[in-house]
Design an enzyme around this catalytic site. Structure first.
Site, short mmCIF file in Angstrom:
data_model
loop_
_atom_site.label_atom_id
_atom_site.label_comp_id
_atom_site.label_asym_id
_atom_site.label_seq_id
_atom_site.Cartn_x
_atom_site.Cartn_y
_atom_site.Cartn_z
N GLU A 300 0.81 -1.22 0.00
CA GLU A 300 0.00 0.00 0.00
C GLU A 300 0.85 1.27 0.00
O GLU A 300 0.79 2.04 0.94
CB GLU A 300 -0.88 0.02 1.25
CG GLU A 300 -1.76 -1.19 1.39
CD GLU A 300 -2.54 -1.21 2.70
OE1 GLU A 300 -3.55 -1.91 2.75
OE2 GLU A 300 -2.12 -0.55 3.67
N PRO A 301 1.62 1.50 -1.04
CA PRO A 301 2.43 2.72 -1.05
C PRO A 301 1.58 3.97 -1.28
O PRO A 301 0.64 3.94 -2.08
CB PRO A 301 3.37 2.50 -2.24
CG PRO A 301 2.61 1.59 -3.16
CD PRO A 301 1.77 0.71 -2.26
N GLY A 302 1.89 5.04 -0.58
CA GLY A 302 1.23 6.32 -0.81
C GLY A 302 2.29 7.36 -1.16
O GLY A 302 2.41 7.79 -2.31
N ARG A 303 3.08 7.73 -0.14
CA ARG A 303 4.10 8.76 -0.30
C ARG A 303 5.03 8.53 -1.49
O ARG A 303 5.33 9.46 -2.24
CB ARG A 303 4.96 8.79 0.97
CG ARG A 303 6.07 9.84 0.97
CD ARG A 303 7.06 9.59 2.11
NE ARG A 303 6.38 9.32 3.36
CZ ARG A 303 6.02 10.25 4.23
NH1 ARG A 303 6.30 11.51 4.01
NH2 ARG A 303 5.39 9.92 5.35
N ARG A 344 3.98 19.51 7.32
CA ARG A 344 4.97 18.50 7.71
C ARG A 344 6.17 19.07 8.46
O ARG A 344 6.65 18.45 9.40
CB ARG A 344 5.41 17.65 6.51
CG ARG A 344 4.26 16.78 5.95
CD ARG A 344 4.72 15.76 4.92
NE ARG A 344 5.60 14.78 5.51
CZ ARG A 344 6.91 14.76 5.36
NH1 ARG A 344 7.52 15.64 4.59
NH2 ARG A 344 7.62 13.84 5.95
N TYR A 348 6.42 17.30 11.92
CA TYR A 348 7.42 16.23 12.01
C TYR A 348 8.85 16.75 11.93
O TYR A 348 9.79 15.94 11.85
CB TYR A 348 7.25 15.24 10.84
CG TYR A 348 5.86 14.71 10.60
CD1 TYR A 348 5.21 13.94 11.57
CD2 TYR A 348 5.21 14.95 9.40
CE1 TYR A 348 3.95 13.45 11.32
CE2 TYR A 348 3.94 14.45 9.15
CZ TYR A 348 3.31 13.69 10.12
OH TYR A 348 2.07 13.20 9.88
N CYS A 375 0.39 33.13 11.33
CA CYS A 375 0.71 33.82 12.58
C CYS A 375 1.29 32.86 13.61
O CYS A 375 0.69 32.60 14.66
CB CYS A 375 -0.55 34.49 13.11
SG CYS A 375 -1.25 35.61 11.90
N GLU A 376 2.42 32.27 13.28
CA GLU A 376 3.14 31.34 14.16
C GLU A 376 4.60 31.50 13.81
O GLU A 376 4.95 31.41 12.62
CB GLU A 376 2.81 29.88 13.81
CG GLU A 376 1.41 29.43 13.95
CD GLU A 376 1.10 28.92 15.33
OE1 GLU A 376 2.04 28.53 16.05
OE2 GLU A 376 -0.08 28.95 15.69
#
Ligand SMILES: *Cc1c(COP(=O)(O)O)cnc(C)c1O
Length: 447
Positions: A300-303, A344, A348, A375-376
């Site tokens: 099940e590859p996604g990335r 991301r 992460y 605003c971060e």
């Protein structure tokens, strides 16, 4: 700095003589003029080629073992109807994990038998939709779901094809993997203490359920194929243990996704051909040791399909030099998106690269931090990167590797509308997900 590392960029990306980035034959300046910034630009041929490479590599690796492999594209990485059709065209199946993803698959016309349904907390509506559309597999994630899905199937007078998600104790991601006997996370049923074995027997006891096999997914952005080999062993041992206890040898084992990619030049990713060979060898060896026939395999590859096919095209706004304590200067380069289109980095600590896309520059490189418009202070796209010292408002900045978990994780933080996804192919471009507008946002706010 103007070198384009082919491990990081979509395959049709090139630079013209004036240094303008082109993709699928289309100039980045033209894309910006036509669709605005930010935008995600996906190279359709690249996406399709990666999908095909998974299918062909795994089919070839498992052919000597005499079994078929089904590749399910993990829709959560990035899904829209165009993408669902691309993966179907390339002979892949589709994994979904919510009513929304299932709705996209259905709208795209993906046949039910080619759809898998996941989720650790499926709603009654999601189970009903999956059964009514006739999906090929529902991956049960807990013992509680056994009765829920069996009862829903009984109500419809059908048999539901199911797998059970197993927590194998192998967790992987980044550059390492750990194997622990005890599980402390939300997914699946643990092998430990024969919990998985008992749950599988529970499934076999329900005639409304057809047990296709066992499923696992050990993590994401995995660089080390040893994690997959260790997982395959545990899964095949469980399959043999179930056969010994019940006489039922389940036909299929799903080894999940998680294949790592290169986000920055010099990173290695996990070459698919190599991974397929190693996993097939491990499966063959373990089955021989156990004296069991080799199961049908699914992955099940996604990335690894969506990620490298795409870059984000930002417009550069404010460029601000900030003098650090040690006297060095860091150039803060603000772009017109940020954590709302790419969470991301903040989630992460993910790292990316970038190039100026609208011109070539001979200016000496300077230390930059590419930041968003939110605003971060943590709204960082790239923490440290050297970019040409003449980078200026109006430049275009392309950030590759943003095809997976970008649009699909995007938010409306600060009520910033989400950018469009533009597909390029053979000198043409088209919007496959349109830009959200302020009117879209206001339409949700019913006062
Ligand atoms: C996320 C996920 C995948 C895909 O993971 P990638 O790292 O994108 O390959 C596959 N299967 C399941 C069950 C998942 O949750």
């Amino acid at each position: 700095m103007t070198d384009l590392d082919s491990a990081v960029w979509p395959m049709s990306v090139s630079r013209s003589a004036e240094g303008v980035l082109a993709i699928g034959g289309t100039d980045a300046r033209a894309l910006s003029a036509e669709y605005g910034t930010p935008q995600w630009v996906v190279d359709e041929a690249d996406f399709r080629a990666r999908a095909t490479a998974f299918r062909e590599s795994f089919e070839a690796a498992f052919a000597p073992l005499g079994v078929a492999v089904d590749v399910y594209y993990a829709g959560k990485a990035f899904l829209c109807t165009a993408v669902a059709r691309w993966v179907s065209d390339e002979g892949l199946r589709l994994d979904t994990c919510s009513a929304g993803e299932l709705a996209v698959a259905i709208r795209a016309g993906v046949p039910g038998v080619h759809i898998g349904v996941h989720g650790n907390n499926k709603s009654d509506g999601e189970i009903a939709c999956a059964l009514d559309y006739g999906v090929g597999r529902i991956v049960l994630d807990s013992t509680a779901e056994i009765a829920r899905v069996a009862d829903a199937a009984a109500e419809r007078g059908i048999r539901a094809p199911v797998m059970l998600r197993i927590t194998t104790g192998v967790h992987a991601g980044g550059h390492e993997f750990v194997a622990t006997a005890h599980e402390d996370q939300k997914f699946g049923v643990s092998i430990a203490g024969d919990q998985a074995l008992a749950a599988l027997q529970g499934i076999l006891a329900r005639p409304e359920l057809e047990l296709l096999g066992i499923h696992c997914h050990i993590g994401s952005q995995i660089q080390d194929v040893a994690a997959f080999e260790a997982t395959a062993r545990r899964m095949l041992e469980l399959r043999a243990a179930l056969a010994a206890a019940t006489g039922v040898l389940v036909p299929e084992v799903d080894l999940g996704g998680g294949y790592g990619i290169s986000y920055r030049p010099g990173e290695r990713g996990l070459p698919i051909g190599v991974a397929a060979q190693a996993i097939a060898e491990a499966v063959g060896t373990v089955c021989q040791e156990l004296g069991t026939p080799v199961p049908r395999i699914s992955i099940e590859p996604g990335r690894a399909i969506a990620g490298p096919s795409t870059f984000t095209l930002y417009g550069v706004g404010v460029v601000k030099p900030v003098t650090l304590e040690d006297g060095t200067v860091r150039m803060y380069v603000s772009v017109d998106g940020g954590m709302s289109d790419n969470p991301r980095p903040i989630m992460y600590g993910a790292e990316y690269t970038a190039v100026i896309a609208n011109r070539v520059s001979r200016a000496a490189p300077v230390l930059c931090r590419v930041v968003g418009k939110h605003c971060e202070s943590g709204d960082i796209v790239i923490r440290d990167i050297e970019l040409p010292g003449d980078i200026a408002p109006g430049d275009l900045l392309a950030v590759p590797g943003t095809g997976a978990y970008g649009r699909s994780m995007a938010s409306n933080y600060n009520l910033v509308p989400r950018p469009p996804v533009v597909a390029v192919r053979e000198n043409t471009s088209r919007v496959i997900v349109r830009r959200e507008t302020v009117a879209d946002l206001l339409a949700l706010d019913v006062g």
